[in-house]
Design an enzyme around this catalytic site. Sequence first.
Site, PDB file in Angstrom:
ATOM      1  N   ALA A 114       2.982  -1.331   4.205  1.00 24.27           N
ATOM      2  CA  ALA A 114       3.029   0.048   3.704  1.00 24.27           C
ATOM      3  C   ALA A 114       4.370   0.673   4.083  1.00 24.27           C
ATOM      4  O   ALA A 114       5.360   0.492   3.373  1.00 24.27           O
ATOM      5  CB  ALA A 114       1.847   0.852   4.233  1.00 24.27           C
ATOM      6  N   SER A 115       4.418   1.352   5.230  1.00 30.20           N
ATOM      7  CA  SER A 115       5.630   2.082   5.592  1.00 30.20           C
ATOM      8  C   SER A 115       6.851   1.164   5.648  1.00 30.20           C
ATOM      9  O   SER A 115       7.959   1.599   5.314  1.00 30.20           O
ATOM     10  CB  SER A 115       5.443   2.795   6.935  1.00 30.20           C
ATOM     11  N   GLU A 167      -5.833  -5.803  10.317  1.00 34.66           N
ATOM     12  CA  GLU A 167      -4.747  -4.934  10.793  1.00 34.66           C
ATOM     13  C   GLU A 167      -5.184  -4.232  12.077  1.00 34.66           C
ATOM     14  O   GLU A 167      -6.028  -3.338  12.017  1.00 34.66           O
ATOM     15  CB  GLU A 167      -4.447  -3.835   9.775  1.00 34.66           C
ATOM     16  N   ILE A 215      -0.486  -0.133  13.261  1.00 37.00           N
ATOM     17  CA  ILE A 215      -0.138   0.351  11.923  1.00 37.00           C
ATOM     18  C   ILE A 215       0.943   1.437  11.995  1.00 37.00           C
ATOM     19  O   ILE A 215       0.809   2.397  12.743  1.00 37.00           O
ATOM     20  CB  ILE A 215      -1.386   0.887  11.181  1.00 37.00           C
ATOM     21  N   HIS A 228      -9.813   0.570   4.487  1.00 38.63           N
ATOM     22  CA  HIS A 228      -8.566   0.702   5.239  1.00 38.63           C
ATOM     23  C   HIS A 228      -8.820   1.526   6.495  1.00 38.63           C
ATOM     24  O   HIS A 228      -9.712   2.372   6.518  1.00 38.63           O
ATOM     25  CB  HIS A 228      -7.505   1.384   4.365  1.00 38.63           C
ATOM     26  N   ASN A 236       0.854  -1.191   0.000  1.00 42.24           N
ATOM     27  CA  ASN A 236       0.000   0.000   0.000  1.00 42.24           C
ATOM     28  C   ASN A 236       0.890   1.241   0.000  1.00 42.24           C
ATOM     29  O   ASN A 236       1.600   1.494   0.970  1.00 42.24           O
ATOM     30  CB  ASN A 236      -0.886  -0.054   1.260  1.00 42.24           C
ATOM     31  N   PHE A 237       0.863   2.001  -1.090  1.00 42.79           N
ATOM     32  CA  PHE A 237       1.728   3.195  -1.184  1.00 42.79           C
ATOM     33  C   PHE A 237       1.182   4.355  -0.350  1.00 42.79           C
ATOM     34  O   PHE A 237       1.848   5.363  -0.174  1.00 42.79           O
ATOM     35  CB  PHE A 237       1.840   3.666  -2.639  1.00 42.79           C
ATOM     36  N   LYS A 238      -0.062   4.207   0.142  1.00 43.79           N
ATOM     37  CA  LYS A 238      -0.721   5.328   0.847  1.00 43.79           C
ATOM     38  C   LYS A 238      -0.489   6.607   0.022  1.00 43.79           C
ATOM     39  O   LYS A 238      -0.463   6.534  -1.209  1.00 43.79           O
ATOM     40  CB  LYS A 238      -0.192   5.435   2.287  1.00 43.79           C
ATOM     41  N   GLY A 265       2.698  -3.047  11.278  1.00 45.08           N
ATOM     42  CA  GLY A 265       3.980  -3.170  11.971  1.00 45.08           C
ATOM     43  C   GLY A 265       4.979  -4.133  11.348  1.00 45.08           C
ATOM     44  O   GLY A 265       6.008  -4.445  11.954  1.00 45.08           O
TER      45      GLY A 265
END
Lengths: 229, 229, 229, 229
Positions: free
Chosen positions: A204-205, A143, A148, A95, A11-13, A183
């Site tokens: 994501a991150s 999630e 997150i 999300h 997920n690039f957000k 996480g």
Amino acid sequence: MKISYPFILVNFKIYKEALGERAVTLAKTAEKVSSETGVCIGVAPCSADLLRVTSSTSIPVFAQHIDPQPPGAHTGHLPAEAVKLAGAIGTILNHSENRLRVDIIDDCINRARDVGLVTCVCSNNPSVSKAIAALSPDMVAVEPPELIGTGIPVSKAKPTVITDTVEAVTAVNSKVAVLCGAGITRGEDVARAIELGSQGVLVASGVVKAKDPEAVLREFAEACLKAST
Amino acid sequence: MKISYPFILVNFKIYKEALGERAVTLAKTAEKVSSETGVCIGVAPCSADLLRVTSSTSIPVFAQHIDPQPPGAHTGHLPAEAVKLAGAIGTILNHSENRLRVDIIDDCINRARDVGLVTCVCSNNPSVSKAIAALSPDMVAVEPPELIGTGIPVSKAKPTVITDTVEAVTAVNSKVAVLCGAGITRGEDVARAIELGSQGVLVASGVVKAKDPEAVLREFAEACLKAST
Amino acid sequence: MKISYPFILVNFKIYKEALGERAVTLAKTAEKVSSETGVCIGVAPCSADLLRVTSSTSIPVFAQHIDPQPPGAHTGHLPAEAVKLAGAIGTILNHSENRLRVDIIDDCINRARDVGLVTCVCSNNPSVSKAIAALSPDMVAVEPPELIGTGIPVSKAKPTVITDTVEAVTAVNSKVAVLCGAGITRGEDVARAIELGSQGVLVASGVVKAKDPEAVLREFAEACLKAST
Amino acid sequence: MKISYPFILVNFKIYKEALGERAVTLAKTAEKVSSETGVCIGVAPCSADLLRVTSSTSIPVFAQHIDPQPPGAHTGHLPAEAVKLAGAIGTILNHSENRLRVDIIDDCINRARDVGLVTCVCSNNPSVSKAIAALSPDMVAVEPPELIGTGIPVSKAKPTVITDTVEAVTAVNSKVAVLCGAGITRGEDVARAIELGSQGVLVASGVVKAKDPEAVLREFAEACLKAST
């Protein structure tokens, strides 16, 4: 284009590291790792970047959200058709940063199916996962919101969230795949997630903001391979 | 790229006639008419189509909406930066099909300005137009919601909505341009709108769903020229 | 029942210290201080507690919110009529914990006026205050959200928020009273707020969660008296 | 106070016929019919009217909605605790006029249970009913939105909506009672609903806007008795 499991969905957000041409760069990195390891990796860029990513790569591209409205007088909304025309093959829904009404999740899953998009619907806990499974999406991604972006992996901190979700979802609809997320930053987090019964991860991150996204994705993909044999 | 007035802004909404490659076709038609008449015409396609429109034409392209969030962990949102990177030069905000909180309009106008996007904020009546003018957007577009999509032109059915908006907006901030819209399908509707003091029109179905969008746009552009001389 | 200025409006929020019969106790305390000092004090309890407060006291009672819908098929909404029938004389709108669309603020102000309710509309900064003033509520209450509940008083930390709001609101509609709030816990915070041009304060935790709400309210009321002479 | 089935729940919405003291009159009518027939009848007045209804009658009183927030800094919200303190024993959730996010339904059901409120969660179709059943409310009330307020009874026009919901809900959680609603105006509609497997009805305009609500409620209650023997 088909999703195969274990599946890694990035997920690039709307991280600045993954907007505009950077979305293409990151998607190409994912494509390279996927091609070299054989693990299916999908990417979910911002709606404005879908086209540039789909026209530059051949991996599965997801939208981060669609709206339930069909084509018509709905200014500023994003219909399933537009996402499909931009070359995406699926969409994330609900999300934690973009929660939806239960009837709208139902509508969006139906609209996505009608136009041929795969759905990955997020949930915050096992009971909501079960509720969403009743709506028959292709995937549920559980999630815990409080993990997150923290680097504290759900597969270590809350393993029962995964096992309870797998059990609840399977009981309601055994065709729904379960992903998990929150996480996840290391290969061992991914391996543990799969050992606990999930069929992949939503990340994501951990990838987008990594110093070396390629190395992280490779670690994730190799962990998938090991854990699923 | 600068907006000049009178200005015609064509909102593609998510009409099927203006999704995907059809967005490009319609934008090229607008470009042709603009080029031949000298009247500034902008187009506002779906977020997923921004890039294909901006890369195929050189007229002003607007998003139909932006979200207030800056780049970061905001799945499924559309930041000003993404719209800018997709080549748009502005954005519609607070359309009647996508109303916003007052503080979010304020945030979005500020974010748009920070990244260099022009803002066209919709309102439903003169008092809301005045409120929005206090937030200093580039344009306010007043549209009585009950006339949108009806073919009953605001400039004929509710002329005081236009004159009262022009007066109220000017009193608060004379730098804000006033557009109007709703039910506009003929050149005379456009001419009347400009004679009543507006600096252009926001149109959608009147152009997008017309049998011959080029003819309609030409009629609109010529009415602009006549009315502003 | 009329509001007189300087005005102290105590927002009970849904603090447990101010739910059910505790709402009555706190309202009676406010009534006592108001009666003894002559300073107008209003209270805003939870919707479910309006009736018990209005039937036990004779001070101005406000709802914390109303919905724009008129009586009809709108399950779970709170119309101006219901608030009026419960004995309230006004309503807060657009609190930072309950922000509204700009067109809905306009609708709510009109509906409140139609049934005879006073409106106190919150804003987050001077430009939004100006926008709201254009909608002609009875009062605008400016509260920097980042100071709410902190004990850092707006009148000390951000005095220009107050003076700029007073100036902006007056320029648009001089009949609109300006209150301010956020972080106000002491008499001197109230005095300073009034010296900066506001006509009262919107307070919540500073009173509701105080060990001795009566002492705090008395300090606030006396500061009002001193500052306005 | 316990709910017994078959159960008739009368949603007062915010109809003018059921605001303020009229809510008390209607609730007393329901109480009279319930007492005379032995059929359990509950009423759901506007939040501002809960207290006046609970203090004047002894039938089950429901809120029309609660918010998920616990007591605290949440201006304008309605916590489970406030509804309980006002004497209600349950709450409707997710009515078609007030739809909720799936995670918020989950939160509200948990909060209601924590403070001892019964939950009746609305749904629009069998698949959403199944999803909601997975969240373990006390009741699911299925109502096809397109029939609400029409006088075309769900039990006649869409009987499979009821039978499919009963089947889906039972499969997920057999402790969840199924109500149905939409378009119910006659005893035979109620009887048919129960014969199709539901355990009661959620009604609104059919009672509230009837010329003789007592006669209608009596007809409904007698139909319940007949159908359940």
